[in-house]
Design a protein around this motif. Sequence first.
Motif, PDB file in Angstrom:
ATOM      1  N   GLY A 157      11.948  -6.152   1.369  1.00 57.27           N
ATOM      2  CA  GLY A 157      10.798  -6.984   1.661  1.00 57.27           C
ATOM      3  C   GLY A 157      10.284  -6.952   3.089  1.00 57.27           C
ATOM      4  O   GLY A 157       9.388  -7.712   3.433  1.00 57.27           O
ATOM      5  N   HIS A 158      10.799  -6.088   3.930  1.00 54.01           N
ATOM      6  CA  HIS A 158      10.334  -5.993   5.311  1.00 54.01           C
ATOM      7  C   HIS A 158       9.219  -4.962   5.423  1.00 54.01           C
ATOM      8  O   HIS A 158       9.293  -3.891   4.825  1.00 54.01           O
ATOM      9  CB  HIS A 158      11.491  -5.636   6.241  1.00 54.01           C
ATOM     10  CG  HIS A 158      12.580  -6.645   6.205  1.00 54.01           C
ATOM     11  ND1 HIS A 158      12.514  -7.831   6.884  1.00 54.01           N
ATOM     12  CD2 HIS A 158      13.758  -6.658   5.528  1.00 54.01           C
ATOM     13  CE1 HIS A 158      13.599  -8.535   6.643  1.00 54.01           C
ATOM     14  NE2 HIS A 158      14.370  -7.850   5.815  1.00 54.01           N
ATOM     15  N   ALA A 159       8.211  -5.282   6.213  1.00 56.06           N
ATOM     16  CA  ALA A 159       7.047  -4.404   6.307  1.00 56.06           C
ATOM     17  C   ALA A 159       6.829  -3.905   7.731  1.00 56.06           C
ATOM     18  O   ALA A 159       7.131  -4.603   8.703  1.00 56.06           O
ATOM     19  CB  ALA A 159       5.799  -5.138   5.830  1.00 56.06           C
ATOM     20  N   VAL A 160       6.295  -2.690   7.820  1.00 59.08           N
ATOM     21  CA  VAL A 160       5.964  -2.059   9.092  1.00 59.08           C
ATOM     22  C   VAL A 160       4.618  -1.376   8.934  1.00 59.08           C
ATOM     23  O   VAL A 160       4.373  -0.703   7.928  1.00 59.08           O
ATOM     24  CB  VAL A 160       7.030  -1.003   9.475  1.00 59.08           C
ATOM     25  CG1 VAL A 160       6.655  -0.288  10.763  1.00 59.08           C
ATOM     26  CG2 VAL A 160       8.404  -1.624   9.597  1.00 59.08           C
ATOM     27  N   GLN A 161       3.770  -1.554   9.922  1.00 55.02           N
ATOM     28  CA  GLN A 161       2.474  -0.881   9.918  1.00 55.02           C
ATOM     29  C   GLN A 161       2.622   0.480  10.590  1.00 55.02           C
ATOM     30  O   GLN A 161       3.174   0.578  11.678  1.00 55.02           O
ATOM     31  CB  GLN A 161       1.441  -1.722  10.670  1.00 55.02           C
ATOM     32  CG  GLN A 161       0.033  -1.230  10.532  1.00 55.02           C
ATOM     33  CD  GLN A 161      -0.527  -1.452   9.143  1.00 55.02           C
ATOM     34  OE1 GLN A 161      -0.202  -2.419   8.471  1.00 55.02           O
ATOM     35  NE2 GLN A 161      -1.365  -0.541   8.687  1.00 55.02           N
ATOM     36  N   MET A 162       2.155   1.537   9.936  1.00 53.16           N
ATOM     37  CA  MET A 162       2.133   2.875  10.514  1.00 53.16           C
ATOM     38  C   MET A 162       0.683   3.281  10.674  1.00 53.16           C
ATOM     39  O   MET A 162      -0.164   2.876   9.885  1.00 53.16           O
ATOM     40  CB  MET A 162       2.846   3.884   9.605  1.00 53.16           C
ATOM     41  CG  MET A 162       4.323   3.632   9.425  1.00 53.16           C
ATOM     42  SD  MET A 162       5.116   4.891   8.407  1.00 53.16           S
ATOM     43  CE  MET A 162       4.504   4.503   6.783  1.00 53.16           C
ATOM     44  N   ASP A 163       0.403   4.080  11.692  1.00 50.09           N
ATOM     45  CA  ASP A 163      -0.972   4.498  11.914  1.00 50.09           C
ATOM     46  C   ASP A 163      -0.983   5.876  12.556  1.00 50.09           C
ATOM     47  O   ASP A 163      -0.026   6.275  13.228  1.00 50.09           O
ATOM     48  CB  ASP A 163      -1.702   3.495  12.807  1.00 50.09           C
ATOM     49  CG  ASP A 163      -3.218   3.613  12.731  1.00 50.09           C
ATOM     50  OD1 ASP A 163      -3.726   4.345  11.852  1.00 50.09           O
ATOM     51  OD2 ASP A 163      -3.890   2.982  13.547  1.00 50.09           O
ATOM     52  N   GLY A 164      -2.071   6.575  12.357  1.00 55.87           N
ATOM     53  CA  GLY A 164      -2.254   7.879  12.967  1.00 55.87           C
ATOM     54  C   GLY A 164      -2.919   7.762  14.321  1.00 55.87           C
ATOM     55  O   GLY A 164      -3.461   6.716  14.676  1.00 55.87           O
ATOM     56  N   PRO A 165      -2.918   8.842  15.070  1.00 57.81           N
ATOM     57  CA  PRO A 165      -3.591   8.833  16.366  1.00 57.81           C
ATOM     58  C   PRO A 165      -5.107   8.845  16.186  1.00 57.81           C
ATOM     59  O   PRO A 165      -5.609   9.258  15.132  1.00 57.81           O
ATOM     60  CB  PRO A 165      -3.100  10.127  17.024  1.00 57.81           C
ATOM     61  CG  PRO A 165      -2.763  11.031  15.878  1.00 57.81           C
ATOM     62  CD  PRO A 165      -2.296  10.138  14.775  1.00 57.81           C
ATOM     63  N   PRO A 166      -5.833   8.396  17.186  1.00 58.46           N
ATOM     64  CA  PRO A 166      -7.301   8.362  17.087  1.00 58.46           C
ATOM     65  C   PRO A 166      -7.927   9.715  16.726  1.00 58.46           C
ATOM     66  O   PRO A 166      -8.914   9.747  15.990  1.00 58.46           O
ATOM     67  CB  PRO A 166      -7.740   7.888  18.479  1.00 58.46           C
ATOM     68  CG  PRO A 166      -6.594   7.046  18.949  1.00 58.46           C
ATOM     69  CD  PRO A 166      -5.372   7.753  18.419  1.00 58.46           C
ATOM     70  N   ASP A 167      -7.344  10.809  17.196  1.00 59.78           N
ATOM     71  CA  ASP A 167      -7.930  12.118  16.878  1.00 59.78           C
ATOM     72  C   ASP A 167      -7.733  12.520  15.425  1.00 59.78           C
ATOM     73  O   ASP A 167      -8.255  13.526  14.976  1.00 59.78           O
ATOM     74  CB  ASP A 167      -7.416  13.204  17.834  1.00 59.78           C
ATOM     75  CG  ASP A 167      -5.925  13.448  17.740  1.00 59.78           C
ATOM     76  OD1 ASP A 167      -5.188  12.569  17.240  1.00 59.78           O
ATOM     77  OD2 ASP A 167      -5.484  14.530  18.176  1.00 59.78           O
ATOM     78  N   HIS A 168      -6.963  11.714  14.667  1.00 69.47           N
ATOM     79  CA  HIS A 168      -6.797  11.933  13.226  1.00 69.47           C
ATOM     80  C   HIS A 168      -7.355  10.760  12.423  1.00 69.47           C
ATOM     81  O   HIS A 168      -6.968  10.540  11.275  1.00 69.47           O
ATOM     82  CB  HIS A 168      -5.322  12.143  12.888  1.00 69.47           C
ATOM     83  CG  HIS A 168      -4.822  13.515  13.225  1.00 69.47           C
ATOM     84  ND1 HIS A 168      -4.448  13.875  14.496  1.00 69.47           N
ATOM     85  CD2 HIS A 168      -4.664  14.607  12.459  1.00 69.47           C
ATOM     86  CE1 HIS A 168      -4.066  15.134  14.504  1.00 69.47           C
ATOM     87  NE2 HIS A 168      -4.197  15.615  13.281  1.00 69.47           N
TER      88      HIS A 168
END
Length: 140
Positions: A20-31
């Motif tokens: 039940g634990h969550a983590v936000q992942m994101d790409g770099p601005p150039d992607h």
Amino acid sequence: MKATIDWTGDASFRATSGSGHAVQMDGPPDHGGKDLGPRPMEMMLMGLGGCSAFDVMSILQKSRQDVTGCHTEVEAERADAVPAVFTRIHLHFVVTGNSLKENLVKRAVSLSAEKYCSASIMLEKAGVEITHSYETREVS
């Protein structure tokens, strides 16, 4: 063990573990990302560091060492071509405590690397060169 990954727009994803634990992942601005969280490969590296540090601390606590801190630095090299897999990873443990026995810290790091850390052993079997080092520091 399970996890879910949900797209949250652009190059961003929310990963939720089976516990039940969550983590936000994101790409770099150039992607197309907005740099709102770690990259997926960074998450893998952080998972490896967490797995190893968990083992080292568990072993030291069972060895009755008076540990007051454990800082783990993880550094990786990736292939220049696609897929940009990890080729080398180095973990450096800085263990702080009172009257730590260096041989027990060395043993804990070795046992994690050779026997207990599933993430480290899995990556090694996939061809990643993984090295470890450590240092001990007395509480001041």
